[in-house]
Design an enzyme around this catalytic site. Structure first.
Site, PDB file in Angstrom:
ATOM      1  CG  ASP A  58      -1.883   1.099   1.290  1.00  0.00           C
ATOM      2  OD1 ASP A  58      -2.362   1.499   0.208  1.00  0.00           O
ATOM      3  OD2 ASP A  58      -2.169   1.601   2.393  1.00  0.00           O
ATOM      4  CG  ASP A 116      -2.190   7.339   0.512  1.00  0.00           C
ATOM      5  OD1 ASP A 116      -1.451   8.329   0.385  1.00  0.00           O
ATOM      6  OD2 ASP A 116      -2.991   6.967  -0.365  1.00  0.00           O
ATOM      7  CG  ASP A 130      -2.149   2.304   6.484  1.00  0.00           C
ATOM      8  OD1 ASP A 130      -2.347   1.970   5.292  1.00  0.00           O
ATOM      9  OD2 ASP A 130      -2.714   3.280   7.001  1.00  0.00           O
TER      10      ASP A 130
END
Length: 257
Positions: free
Chosen positions: A10, A12, A207
């Site tokens: 990922d 961000d 995250d």
């Protein structure tokens, strides 16, 4: 970890927070390459084009080609193209990156007789946009969401994400959107195909548990949660099925594996 041949990352909350780098990215990816690991990027963020993401990653010292980047904007555009090969109009609540991606797939951004209302992260959202989307959906136009992320990590903290825009329109229409991005496995299966590896040999790094980890597990991959974005260690420890790795950030994860 000898089974791990490649990473799907990922962006961000893993690579950066609102484009502020997390860690020494050039060194991190030098280590990844030295270990012989392939890598691709899978993001629910629809605000930028693949070309722009390529530029941002290269500016941070990460060697990458456009083929290595998979976004909810491209996944949504492919989904609509499969159903409407001839293209057509779509109404968009979203940023320029989503609009440009849809246009690249042969669609025209217009509220006139659209094939779908497509909603993603929109930093310029307005009452007029919400009004138009609501009226179209209530007339029967399909309601498509790029991703369900309610918040978005920034250096100042969590800010509204695409899921917040979807929630407003869902409340006004009494219609739930059809979600394309994570936690659906679509983006991950596209990335796995690019990497040329079996899913069990790929480690997904994210995250956000309910999208990154859930989607990676749905695709049959091993998963690592980093704590540099949204989810906490306590949230990770409570998740079922068990997450393979929990690390503070990408730097610590590479030390663990």
């Amino acid at each position: 970890m000898s089974q791990i041949k490649a990473l799907i990352l990922d962006m961000d909350g893993v690579i950066w927070r609102d484009k502020h780098p997390i860690g020494e990215l050039s060194q991190i990816f030098r280590t990844i390459r030295e270990r012989g690991l392939g890598y691709a990027f899978a993001t629910n963020n629809s605000t930028s084009t693949v070309d722009r993401y390529t530029e941002l990653l290269r500016e941070n010292g990460i060697l990458v080609d456009t083929e290595q980047i998979f976004t909810s904007a491209t996944a949504t555009s492919k989904f609509l193209k499969d159903r409407h090969p001839e293209g057509g109009n779509v109404y968009v609540v979203g940023m320029e990156g989503l609009e440009k991606t849809l246009e690249e797939f042969g669609f025209i951004v217009s509220p006139e007789d659209p094939k779908a209302v497509v909603v993603g992260m929109d930093r310029t959202i307005s009452y007029e946009k919400l009004r138009t989307a609501t009226l179209l959906i209530r007339k029967g136009v399909p309601f498509v969401g790029t991703n369900p992320d309610r918040t978005f990590p920034s250096p100042e903290g969590l800010i509204p994400g695409a899921g917040s825009m979807l929630a407003a329109i869902e409340a006004a229409t009494d219609q739930a959107p059809f979600i394309i991005g994570k936690p659906k496995a679509t983006i991950f299966t596209q990335a796995i195909e690019y990497l040329g590896e079996k899913s069990e040999n790929v480690l997904v790094v994210g995250d956000r548990i309910e999208t990154d980890i859930a989607g990676g597990q749905a695709a049959g991959c091993k998963c690592a949660l980093v704590l540099s974005g949204v989810s906490t260690r306590e949230m990770g420890g409570a998740w079922t099925p068990e997450i393979d790795y929990i690390a503070q950030d990408l730097t610590e994860l590479l030390e663990m594996i």
